[in-house]
Scaffold this motif. Structure first.
Motif, PDB file in Angstrom:
ATOM      1  N   UNK A 137       9.950   5.601   2.991  1.00 52.09           N
ATOM      2  CA  UNK A 137       8.520   5.052   3.424  1.00 52.09           C
ATOM      3  C   UNK A 137       7.998   4.337   2.552  1.00 52.09           C
ATOM      4  N   UNK A 138       7.644   3.157   3.108  1.00 50.64           N
ATOM      5  CA  UNK A 138       6.916   2.070   2.487  1.00 50.64           C
ATOM      6  C   UNK A 138       5.649   2.511   1.900  1.00 50.64           C
ATOM      7  N   UNK A 139       5.142   2.086   0.907  1.00 46.94           N
ATOM      8  CA  UNK A 139       3.883   2.273   0.498  1.00 46.94           C
ATOM      9  C   UNK A 139       3.109   0.985   0.536  1.00 46.94           C
ATOM     10  N   UNK A 140       1.793   1.479   1.350  1.00 41.55           N
ATOM     11  CA  UNK A 140       0.799   0.339   1.626  1.00 41.55           C
ATOM     12  C   UNK A 140      -0.410   0.888   0.868  1.00 41.55           C
ATOM     13  N   UNK A 141      -1.152  -0.148  -0.100  1.00 45.32           N
ATOM     14  CA  UNK A 141      -2.225   0.144  -0.749  1.00 45.32           C
ATOM     15  C   UNK A 141      -3.461  -0.533  -0.157  1.00 45.32           C
ATOM     16  N   UNK A 142      -4.557   0.179  -0.117  1.00 41.24           N
ATOM     17  CA  UNK A 142      -5.842  -0.740   0.324  1.00 41.24           C
ATOM     18  C   UNK A 142      -6.740  -0.708  -0.901  1.00 41.24           C
ATOM     19  N   UNK A 182      -9.056  -7.106  -7.654  1.00 44.01           N
ATOM     20  CA  UNK A 182      -8.641  -7.220  -8.805  1.00 44.01           C
ATOM     21  C   UNK A 182      -7.875  -6.148  -9.767  1.00 44.01           C
ATOM     22  N   UNK A 183      -7.901  -4.801  -8.783  1.00 43.61           N
ATOM     23  CA  UNK A 183      -7.295  -3.574  -9.211  1.00 43.61           C
ATOM     24  C   UNK A 183      -5.987  -3.824  -9.548  1.00 43.61           C
ATOM     25  N   UNK A 184      -5.573  -3.434 -10.744  1.00 43.49           N
ATOM     26  CA  UNK A 184      -4.221  -3.467 -11.595  1.00 43.49           C
ATOM     27  C   UNK A 184      -3.323  -2.719 -10.761  1.00 43.49           C
ATOM     28  N   UNK A 185      -3.268  -1.605 -10.211  1.00 43.45           N
ATOM     29  CA  UNK A 185      -2.449  -0.965  -9.416  1.00 43.45           C
ATOM     30  C   UNK A 185      -2.052  -2.017  -8.200  1.00 43.45           C
ATOM     31  N   UNK A 186      -3.136  -2.356  -7.616  1.00 39.75           N
ATOM     32  CA  UNK A 186      -2.947  -3.070  -6.303  1.00 39.75           C
ATOM     33  C   UNK A 186      -2.244  -4.425  -6.696  1.00 39.75           C
ATOM     34  N   UNK A 187      -2.674  -5.148  -7.473  1.00 36.43           N
ATOM     35  CA  UNK A 187      -2.131  -6.485  -8.155  1.00 36.43           C
ATOM     36  C   UNK A 187      -0.676  -6.326  -8.255  1.00 36.43           C
ATOM     37  N   UNK A 188      -0.205  -5.152  -9.336  1.00 36.19           N
ATOM     38  CA  UNK A 188       1.308  -4.947  -9.530  1.00 36.19           C
ATOM     39  C   UNK A 188       2.069  -4.933  -8.358  1.00 36.19           C
ATOM     40  N   UNK A 189       1.297  -3.884  -7.393  1.00 43.17           N
ATOM     41  CA  UNK A 189       2.188  -3.485  -5.850  1.00 43.17           C
ATOM     42  C   UNK A 189       2.423  -4.785  -5.488  1.00 43.17           C
ATOM     43  N   UNK A 190       1.613  -5.704  -5.219  1.00 45.79           N
ATOM     44  CA  UNK A 190       1.762  -7.071  -4.569  1.00 45.79           C
ATOM     45  C   UNK A 190       2.937  -7.930  -5.441  1.00 45.79           C
ATOM     46  N   UNK A 191       2.944  -7.942  -6.868  1.00 50.63           N
ATOM     47  CA  UNK A 191       3.780  -8.486  -7.514  1.00 50.63           C
ATOM     48  C   UNK A 191       5.065  -8.103  -7.383  1.00 50.63           C
ATOM     49  N   UNK A 192       5.217  -6.701  -6.918  1.00 49.92           N
ATOM     50  CA  UNK A 192       6.595  -6.246  -6.775  1.00 49.92           C
ATOM     51  C   UNK A 192       6.802  -6.521  -5.450  1.00 49.92           C
ATOM     52  N   UNK A 193       6.219  -7.344  -4.651  1.00 45.87           N
ATOM     53  CA  UNK A 193       6.679  -7.382  -3.203  1.00 45.87           C
ATOM     54  C   UNK A 193       6.248  -6.648  -2.120  1.00 45.87           C
ATOM     55  N   UNK A 194       5.010  -5.671  -2.598  1.00 45.68           N
ATOM     56  CA  UNK A 194       4.515  -4.865  -1.550  1.00 45.68           C
ATOM     57  C   UNK A 194       3.413  -5.334  -0.585  1.00 45.68           C
ATOM     58  N   UNK A 195       3.090  -4.350   0.410  1.00 48.18           N
ATOM     59  CA  UNK A 195       2.102  -4.811   1.128  1.00 48.18           C
ATOM     60  C   UNK A 195       0.779  -4.346   1.162  1.00 48.18           C
ATOM     61  N   UNK A 196      -0.231  -4.786   1.336  1.00 56.10           N
ATOM     62  CA  UNK A 196      -1.716  -4.167   1.013  1.00 56.10           C
ATOM     63  C   UNK A 196      -2.714  -5.045   1.940  1.00 56.10           C
TER      64      UNK A 196
END
Length: 876
Positions: free
Chosen positions: A626-631, A636-650
């Motif tokens: 299952x893919x993790x998708x954050x909103x 500037x939320x650090x969890x969100x930014x790290x997720x995008x840096x790791x190639x994730x979607x949000x």
């Protein structure tokens, strides 16, 4: 002991991924007593159920439970293990169990036991309680008759072997299945528009007319002959004289059978004189009024299974028979063969028991034997003229021997009759040769053919006939429609409606469940709070639904579990204090465990709130695939930014725009001011709901344009989304009607209302009485800090004295420094609404929260202001 409560958790739940029975019991006088403290308890229990000694400890040590008994374990745990073992002894194995004390209630325990059959597990649990109670009180207990009752339950509700084979094949393909009722052998394969029905080997695609044709053997032969399929000539008769004349005309041995019979009932073969024809006629008349007399085709009996336009399997069927040993009578040989564990009554086992009846006696008489004859060693005696498994026959797989011409002939025969699944009965000397080379013939075409002979042949290669039927029925489909499940403390309904609306705008038939009802393609089919198991089943079981969007509330998960084994996308919006102190959920961490059931059920993607640590933690428990998708409302939320840096979607909010991000690619989706649900950007909670909806839709494969179209056209008002930020102008006063009922929701609602106008803010508030004292005070604290005038009314007392919840809310409001002049205690909801309006001037804003319906607001207005009441009523 006393059973206080029981409920079936039919789907994934907080305890297990599989169905469980949850029981709450009071050990009463046996509380605090260990198994080692009761003289003779362990020995009596293990004597009654020796199989308990073979159960495993969690560490995998066999015999572990017997060891636990000797070391001393509490009786709630014993009841759990006995329930599981009783189910296994009855023929429906179950192994998972869990026992936990109920906080604050000494002697009361929650016991969870897995099950296969709902009809079995409850009486098994009751028997476990009775057994443990009796042995705990040092009383004798006769287990045998009660255990026999459990076995009878299993036998009555058992699934037939053919049905079980098809279901096993469906499960192997990941196709969801559901038994329509525990009393029927009718199943649903798949969901929504992809569903199919199944009963044994009859499918929802099986033509009723084709079944009627197949049940008329003469009509079947007529059609087959027309299609060029070889069949034995014959005629239909209704009297012995007619039968004898028909046999005489053929000048050959004949077969007699009921015109509309099945399973080999009433069939007699190789009748050579008038007396044999008369006996055969009388036997056939036991099963039908009209009888077929047809040329006896000499040779072996074969059954070819056709499914989905292809030959799936073929078997040589040998009639029921025994082989002599030179010592035993035929009766003794049959009794010995019937002791074979593979033989059972009817269709419940791989083989059927052999009957010694008049027909068997007649068959033996033709061979010069009777039941008391002793056959020489190695000499066989046949006991049936037909080779059906249902009359005791056996089968040998011959699928690989079929020539191509016979395969094509069988497929043509099934197609001519119109059956999607058919059993073609062939008699010939050698199935490896073409039929026309040996005067072989098709003697019957059967609807709903049994497949035991193919799945479990007595010899030869087993064939997965169940899978062939599933392939013909479902093709390559797994029977699933896209499914999004949405949970969280606040915002579930609005998010669900946003997703459902967008799905409809994209041209798909959406099935939606919310707190307001069940909606199919935008039309309400059920009213009420529909966020639990049965409502989701309504959507998944609707044959026109192409996409399911399911609001999934805490209560539904706790009461019945999920209605699905897995969803495509699971959404968790937020976790905040609500409903604490109920059903064993005492902390927000406990609540997160409940909501996480949705997250862990998602197979494609999990949508999580990056700003909520409890939501973020659920990502670690998601399925590996299952893919993790954050909103996130905070770009500037650090969890969100790290997720995008790791190639994730949000999906996030930036500069008043909804932005979708896929790694380094960021695209503006829609402006906030273009979304009606955002109320000009003031309803930040609805912006967050929109972000979550966009993330769920993105994960489901919708395009950016489709998502933007949905978000920009969904209007939240009294018609489309009752009790969710519904705004009305009452003589210059802006009234917001909303279902807010917990501190987090009240905080969000007050902030939104404060941003609307510069006037004063009046709150007409409450909370359900089953909330804890501290939670009610928290509601008061939040509201006391944020409203200029606060009117508190009585909603649902739920076990409290009338006014008690109101006083606790007011206590909390007073703690914030509120003065008595601005705090108002008005018990009745209508009076509270009117009092709140009396405190307002034009330009003010009033929030009416936690109402049961918009009609409550209309009725309150009508007392003093019928014109405004009519205006509001016209908008809902």
């Amino acid at each position: 002991m006393q059973i206080l409560e029981q409920r079936f958790l039919r789907g994934p739940n907080v305890h297990a991924d599989s169905p469980c029975l949850l029981s709450v019991i009071d050990l009463q006088e046996l509380y605090g007593i260990s198994s080692k403290d009761i003289p003779g308890f362990n020995e009596a229990l293990l004597n009654a159920l020796p199989s308990l000694a073979g159960q495993l400890l969690p560490i995998g040590q066999r015999g572990g439970f017997a060891q636990r008994l000797r070391e001393g374990t509490y009786l709630g745990r014993v009841v759990e293990q006995v329930t599981l073992d009783l189910q296994t002894q009855a023929g429906a194995p179950a192994s998972y169990g869990r026992t936990r004390p109920v906080a604050g209630r000494p002697g009361v325990f929650r016991i969870v036991c897995a099950y296969q059959s709902e009809k079995l597990v409850q009486p098994a649990f009751q028997l476990a309680v009775d057994l443990v109670t009796s042995l705990g009180n040092e009383e004798e207990f006769d287990l045998a008759p009660r255990l026999d009752e459990l076995r009878d339950i299993v036998a009555r509700h058992a699934i037939g072997t053919s049905t079980a084979a098809v279901l096993a094949a469906a499960h192997e393909r990941g196709i969801p299945t559901q038994r329509i009722t525990e009393d029927a052998n009718l199943f649903l394969l798949g969901w929504g528009a992809k569903q199919k029905r199944l009963q044994a080997t009859t499918t929802g695609d099986t033509s009723f007319i084709a079944v009627k044709i197949a049940s008329d053997k003469q009509l079947t032969k007529t059609l087959l002959k027309e299609a060029g399929v070889p069949v034995p000539e014959g005629s239909v008769v209704t009297s012995v004289d007619e039968a004898q004349r028909a046999a005489a005309r053929m000048k050959a041995p004949v077969t007699l059978k009921p015109l509309d019979g099945n399973q080999g009932k009433g069939v007699t073969v190789d009748c050579r004189d008038a007396e044999q024809v008369a006996r055969a006629f009388d036997f056939a008349r036991q099963y039908g009024r009209r009888i077929i007399v047809e040329r006896f085709v000499e040779g072996r009996d074969y059954r070819v299974l056709v499914a989905g336009g292809k030959v799936a399997a073929a078997s040589y069927r040998r009639p029921a028979h025994v082989v002599g040993d030179g010592l035993s009578t035929i009766r003794e040989l049959v009794e010995r063969e019937n002791e074979n564990p593979a033989r059972g009554a009817g269709h419940t086992n791989i083989l059927t028991k052999i009957s010694l009846d008049d027909h068997a006696a007649d068959m033996l008489r033709k061979q010069g034997h009777d039941f008391d004859s002793v056959l020489p060693a190695g000499v066989p005696a046949e006991l049936r003229g037909n080779a059906n498994l249902s009359t005791g026959g056996t089968a040998e797989d011959v699928t690989d021997l079929l020539p191509e011409s016979t395969r094509l002939l069988c497929v043509r025969a099934a197609a001519k009759i119109g059956l999607d699944v058919a059993g073609i009965d062939i008699v010939c000397r050698d199935i490896a040769m073409p039929l026309d080379a040996q005067r072989g013939a098709v003697i019957e075409v059967n609807a709903a053919p049994g497949i035991r002979m193919h799945q479990y042949p007595s010899s030869g290669e087993p064939r997965d006939a169940g899978d062939a039927i599933v392939q013909g029925l479902m093709g390559e489909s797994d029977g699933r429609i896209p499914t999004v499940a949405i949970t969280g403390t606040n915002g579930k309904t609005t998010t669900t409606l946003l997703v459902g609306h967008t799905v409809r705008m994209a041209g798909k038939v959406a099935g939606v469940t919310t707190t307001e009802g069940v909606f199919i393609d935008g039309k309400q089919v059920t009213k009420g709070d529909c966020t639990g198991y049965w409502s989701a089943r309504t959507v998944l079981g609707s044959p026109d639904v192409e996409f399911a969007v399911l609001e999934t509330a805490r209560g539904g998960i706790l009461k019945r579990g999920l209605a699905f084994d897995r969803c495509d996308v699971g959404v968790v919006l937020n976790i905040a204090a609500d409903h604490l102190g109920l059903d064993g959920v005492d902390t927000v961490e406990d609540l997160a465990q409940v909501k996480a059931v949705v997250a862990t059920s998602a197979s494609k993607a999990v949508v999580l709130n990056a700003e909520d640590p409890l939501c973020v933690a659920m990502g670690r428990r998601a399925k590996p695939e299952a893919e993790i998708v954050y909103f996130s409302m905070d770009a500037e939320n650090p969890v969100f930014l790290q997720h995008l840096e790791d190639g994730g979607r949000g999906v996030y909010l930036q500069d008043n725009a909804v932005v979708v991000a896929d790694g380094n690619l960021h695209q503006e989706l829609v402006r906030v001011e273009s979304m009606p649900v955002a109320f000009g950007g003031r309803a930040r909670f609805n912006i967050a709901n929109s972000l979550a909806a966009a993330a769920a839709l993105m994960a489901s494969g919708f395009t950016n344009l489709q998502i933007a179209t949905g978000l920009s056209t969904f209007v939240s008002n009294g018609r489309t989304n009752p009790l969710r930020t519904n705004m009305f102008d009452i003589r210059g006063v802006t009234v917001i009607v909303d279902y807010a009922h917990n501190p987090a929701a009240y905080k969000a609602m007050a902030e939104m209302a404060r941003a609307l106008l510069p006037g004063q803010l009046v709150g007409v508030v409450t909370a359900p009485g089953d909330r804890r004292d501290e939670d009610l005070r928290d509601v008061g604290r939040v509201c006391g800090e944020r409203f200029d005038e606060l009117v508190v009314y009585e909603s649902q007392s739920r076990g409290r004295a009338v006014g008690e919840a109101v006083d606790l809310i007011l206590d909390g409001a007073e703690e914030t420094g509120g003065i008595s002049d601005t705090l108002h205690r008005v018990i009745e909801v209508g009076e509270a609404i009117r009092h709140g309006l009396s405190l307002c001037r034009p330009g003010d804003v009033m929030v009416f929260a936690c109402g049961s319906s918009l009609q409550v607001f209309v009725d309150a207005l009508r007392v003093n202001d019928p014109e405004s009441a009519d205006l509001v009523a016209s908008q809902v």
